[in-house]
Design a protein around this motif. Structure first.
Motif, PDB file in Angstrom:
ATOM      1  N   VAL A 210       0.750  -1.135   0.043  1.00 52.33           N
ATOM      2  CA  VAL A 210       0.064  -0.069  -0.061  1.00 52.33           C
ATOM      3  C   VAL A 210       0.730   1.191  -0.092  1.00 52.33           C
ATOM      4  N   ILE A 211       1.806   1.235   0.777  1.00 56.82           N
ATOM      5  CA  ILE A 211       2.840   2.469   0.783  1.00 56.82           C
ATOM      6  C   ILE A 211       3.455   2.925  -0.579  1.00 56.82           C
ATOM      7  N   ILE A 212       4.144   1.572  -1.162  1.00 54.69           N
ATOM      8  CA  ILE A 212       4.650   1.604  -2.525  1.00 54.69           C
ATOM      9  C   ILE A 212       3.521   2.055  -3.470  1.00 54.69           C
ATOM     10  N   GLN A 213       2.336   1.729  -3.544  1.00 56.18           N
ATOM     11  CA  GLN A 213       1.199   2.166  -4.526  1.00 56.18           C
ATOM     12  C   GLN A 213       0.984   3.704  -4.361  1.00 56.18           C
ATOM     13  N   LYS A 214       0.869   4.108  -3.145  1.00 54.35           N
ATOM     14  CA  LYS A 214       0.603   5.471  -2.777  1.00 54.35           C
ATOM     15  C   LYS A 214       1.897   6.310  -3.177  1.00 54.35           C
ATOM     16  N   LEU A 215       3.164   5.821  -2.961  1.00 52.03           N
ATOM     17  CA  LEU A 215       4.205   6.466  -3.612  1.00 52.03           C
ATOM     18  C   LEU A 215       4.177   6.739  -5.032  1.00 52.03           C
ATOM     19  N   ALA A 219       3.718  10.545  -7.165  1.00 51.48           N
ATOM     20  CA  ALA A 219       4.660  10.758  -8.270  1.00 51.48           C
ATOM     21  C   ALA A 219       3.844  11.095  -9.657  1.00 51.48           C
ATOM     22  N   CYS A 220       3.161   9.899  -9.992  1.00 53.73           N
ATOM     23  CA  CYS A 220       2.332  10.165 -11.190  1.00 53.73           C
ATOM     24  C   CYS A 220       1.474  11.598 -11.089  1.00 53.73           C
ATOM     25  N   ASN A 221       0.761  11.664  -9.971  1.00 47.69           N
ATOM     26  CA  ASN A 221      -0.030  12.937  -9.862  1.00 47.69           C
ATOM     27  C   ASN A 221       0.914  14.411 -10.056  1.00 47.69           C
ATOM     28  N   THR A 269       1.746  19.580  -2.862  1.00 46.74           N
ATOM     29  CA  THR A 269       0.973  18.714  -1.618  1.00 46.74           C
ATOM     30  C   THR A 269       1.535  17.227  -2.246  1.00 46.74           C
ATOM     31  N   GLU A 270       1.391  16.852  -3.592  1.00 46.22           N
ATOM     32  CA  GLU A 270       1.682  15.466  -3.988  1.00 46.22           C
ATOM     33  C   GLU A 270       3.264  15.234  -3.909  1.00 46.22           C
ATOM     34  N   VAL A 271       3.964  16.183  -4.077  1.00 48.12           N
ATOM     35  CA  VAL A 271       5.286  16.217  -3.893  1.00 48.12           C
ATOM     36  C   VAL A 271       5.762  15.671  -2.386  1.00 48.12           C
ATOM     37  N   ASN A 272       5.018  16.642  -1.491  1.00 46.95           N
ATOM     38  CA  ASN A 272       5.343  16.466  -0.169  1.00 46.95           C
ATOM     39  C   ASN A 272       5.048  15.186   0.520  1.00 46.95           C
ATOM     40  N   LYS A 273       3.877  14.362  -0.109  1.00 47.98           N
ATOM     41  CA  LYS A 273       3.326  13.471  -0.032  1.00 47.98           C
ATOM     42  C   LYS A 273       4.277  12.460  -0.390  1.00 47.98           C
ATOM     43  N   PHE A 274       4.950  12.473  -1.317  1.00 50.17           N
ATOM     44  CA  PHE A 274       5.896  11.450  -2.220  1.00 50.17           C
ATOM     45  C   PHE A 274       7.077  11.520  -1.087  1.00 50.17           C
ATOM     46  N   ILE A 275       7.489  12.467  -0.569  1.00 48.41           N
ATOM     47  CA  ILE A 275       8.728  12.781   0.337  1.00 48.41           C
ATOM     48  C   ILE A 275       8.318  11.852   1.673  1.00 48.41           C
ATOM     49  N   ALA A 276       7.263  12.192   2.267  1.00 51.81           N
ATOM     50  CA  ALA A 276       6.828  11.580   3.394  1.00 51.81           C
ATOM     51  C   ALA A 276       6.652  10.045   3.350  1.00 51.81           C
ATOM     52  N   LEU A 277       6.163   9.582   2.271  1.00 43.65           N
ATOM     53  CA  LEU A 277       6.191   8.275   2.025  1.00 43.65           C
ATOM     54  C   LEU A 277       7.111   7.597   1.740  1.00 43.65           C
TER      55      LEU A 277
END
Length: 326
Positions: A210-215, A219-221, A269-277
């Protein structure tokens, strides 16, 4: 409408250009000419779009042969995207029927259950070129990856039909749009090609975590949202409202300037989400962890590479950054 400027986007990653870039561009240019994918009058525009540099930034560690395959396929997908409307310039019903026929032929070429004996059955040079690059791609790919990749192409065309049908009804909301956008923008294909092109096969059990899918989704977003901003001026000229600023403006009843700023905020926000994940990645075994680490780095390179290419290496997207007031 006055010209809109866009804010600079947050992306704290570096971009790397593949050392084979120039040689691969020469190859793909000749490949495009060989298969008649560009008429003489279109070649100048194709050359200015510089798709090979895009691919070289997305797969900076790929060998020459692998990068040639990716460059040819990416150029073909860009060309299909650009010409699909002019190819199907009939009434709405006839256009959708023609689009579906085009998709059916495209999927026939890449169907692993169908062995094409000859490309003579195709008049459209797109399918002849596709058969060529597809035969080279499957030679360097694993069987299970090929089946998975065909599914990713199906998702792209399902999103294309969805997008086309939306042009005759109310625009979708932000949530629905973002869910489909990574397929309409073929970001899922860019991610999938990491495996055979960069020779970095992430095991299914890791890819499905799940974490890798969200990661991967983040990135795609980020890539697709940045593209919506870079291409906004171009799409306004053509009357295309299928981009995130238009969706936000329609849904939230805000000005264009506000819609652009809100779009940039969603990107960041998506970039920050990627960094957190990326700081919460699961651990498997030593080999898988190394593959995952490299996969994450390639996603960083793709996000940064998309911006670097759009800013200075292509004429595809005419845009201007807003001045920063100090």
């Amino acid at each position: 409408m006055k010209n809109l400027t866009i804010p600079r986007l947050y992306c704290p990653f570096s971009s790397v250009l593949n050392p084979h870039t120039d040689a691969v561009k020469q190859h793909t240019d000749q490949w495009v000419i060989k298969f008649g994918l560009c008429f003489k009058e279109d070649f100048e525009r194709y050359n200015a779009n510089n798709y090979s540099a895009f691919t070289a930034r997305f797969y900076p560690n790929a060998d020459y042969d692998q990068l040639c395959i990716a460059s040819d396929l990416v150029a073909l997908l860009f060309i299909v995207d650009d010409h699909i409307d002019s190819q199907f310039a009939e009434s709405a019903v006839e256009k959708e029927f023609a689009l579906r026929q085009f998709i059916e032929k495209f999927m026939t070429v890449i169907n692993p259950k169908i062995e094409l004996q000859t490309t003579q059955q195709f008049e459209n040079p797109v399918f002849i070129a596709l058969a060529d690059v597809w035969s080279r791609l499957i030679c360097i790919s694993r069987d299970e990856w090929i089946r998975s990749f065909v599914k990713e192409i199906e998702y792209i065309f399902a999103a294309a039909i969805w997008e086309y049908q939306n042009s005759f009804k109310q625009l979708p909301g932000v949530e629905e749009y973002l869910e489909k956008r990574r397929y309409a923008g073929a970001a899922n294909v860019s991610l999938a090609l990491i495996q055979p092109i960069e020779k970095n096969y992430l095991p299914e059990f890791a890819k499905n975590h799940v974490i890798i899918q969200k990661l991967s989704e983040a990135a795609c977003n980020a890539i697709c949202i940045s593209n919506d901003l870079f291409s906004l001026s171009k799409e306004q000229l053509s009357g295309d409202k299928h981009n995130l600023p238009s969706i936000i403006k329609n849904e939230q009843n805000v000005t264009w300037e506000e819609a652009v700023l809100l779009t940039a905020e969603i990107h960041d926000t998506e970039v920050n989400k990627f960094i957190a994940l990326s700081k919460e990645l699961p651990s498997f075994d030593e080999e898988t962890d190394q593959i995952l680490k490299r996969y994450t780095n390639i996603l960083e390179l793709q996000m940064a590479g998309n911006i670097a290419w759009s800013e200075s290496e292509t004429a595809r997207y005419p845009f201007t950054y807003a001045s920063v007031v100090s």
